[in-house]
Scaffold this motif. Structure first.
Motif: not given
Length: 319
Positions: A1-4, A301-303, A264-267, A269-274
């Motif tokens: 997990m990244e921290y911001v 999504a953090s990965e 290789d990610a679920t929709p 995960q991609v949405t949350l990454r975006w």
């Protein structure tokens, strides 16, 4: 997990926030998330590095249930590890002063929230709605006092018109009061235009955006198909959302699915990454889940990483 950084503040939070609006919530005669499941979800979030928890005084049936269950769980953990957010506007009763953002109501609600959470302070305190019946100066002065008293660290605002957010920020500026540092609009790749002006204000003022409904009510998980009924038990099934999504939103989902296949990610995960990769402002999506498996998927999504081209493909899909 990244921290911001939380917007322009010095506080660090996990890039994904855990939302608890389902805790104790009754739906069709059953509790969506019972106490044991709530604690299991909090355990999972904690184990995955989430330190940012979002709740509200009225989450759960009866009101306050979510805060109570979080407080019970926190009693076995170090409070200082977490950034806690709650909200004020709605009340528990029907009296003339049992809702809104008057000094009287805010003062009453903050004490109840702190007691249920078992803490002496909140990191983030949202106004859950704009109150047209209370001058914004009264609301901000009351919230400013809570910061001075050490009961709240940062002020925040949920959904409202962009001009109202601007008015509140202007009032804080000219009156020398604490300003809103965090906002919580509805925002995701398939729901952007209605909040575009609001987000522009956040970008200009360095305000963190912690969107609710980041997966557009489950639509961006990819479980819905065009011209087909929603999966049994889904919101689309229960609430007959046959016409909820338009062609542009389906195009966004198609783009997200294509990116998911490529990385290789679920929709979801991609949405949350975006969302977490937003370029104009700090975006920290709030995710909820019915099960620990769902939460594990969302936090995945953090990965993952998406390229600039993939980010742009999703952004352009609705144009």
């Amino acid at each position: 997990m990244e921290y911001v950084s939380l917007g322009s503040t010095g506080t660090k939070v996990s890039e994904i926030c855990f939302g608890t609006w389902r805790f104790g919530k009754e739906s069709n005669g059953t509790v969506e998330t019972d106490r044991k499941t709530a604690h299991d979800l909090l355990d999972t979030a904690y184990e995955r590095g989430v330190n940012f928890i979002d709740t509200a005084n009225v989450y759960g049936d009866p009101n306050g249930t979510a805060e109570e269950w979080i407080g019970d769980w926190l009693a076995d953990h170090d409070r200082e590890e977490f950034v806690l957010a709650s909200k004020v506007y709605f009340g528990f009763d029907d009296g003339p002063n049992d809702r809104g953002l008057s000094r009287k109501h805010i003062r009453a609600q903050i004490e109840g929230t702190l007691d249920r959470l078992g803490t002496e302070y909140l990191d983030v305190y949202y106004i859950h709605r704009w109150d047209d019946e209370t001058p914004i100066e009264e609301t901000l002065r009351t919230l400013n006092d809570l910061v001075r008293e050490g009961k709240v660290n940062y002020l925040a605002a949920s959904s409202m018109a962009a001009w109202k957010l601007t008015k509140a920020l202007w009032t804080s500026d000219i009156e020398g009061l604490e300003r809103f540092e965090v906002t919580q609009p509805r925002f995701n790749p398939a729901y952007r235009e209605p909040v575009a002006d609001y987000l522009d204000v956040c970008a200009d003022r360095g305000i963190a955006v912690c969107p609710y409904s980041p997966l557009e009510g489950g639509f961006l998980t990819g479980k819905y198909e065009r011209d087909a009924a929603g999966p049994e038990g889904s919101r689309g099934d229960l609430y007959e959302w046959d016409d909820r999504w338009d062609d542009r939103q389906w195009a966004v989902l198609d783009a997200i699915r294509a990116v998911g296949e490529a990385v290789d990610a679920t929709p979801a995960q991609v949405t949350l990454r975006w969302l977490a990769d937003q370029r104009e402002f700090q975006c920290i999506p709030i995710v909820g889940a019915r099960t620990t498996d769902q939460l594990e998927e969302n936090l995945g999504a953090s990965e993952i990483d998406i390229s600039d081209d993939q980010y742009d493909r999703i952004a352009a899909a609705a144009e």
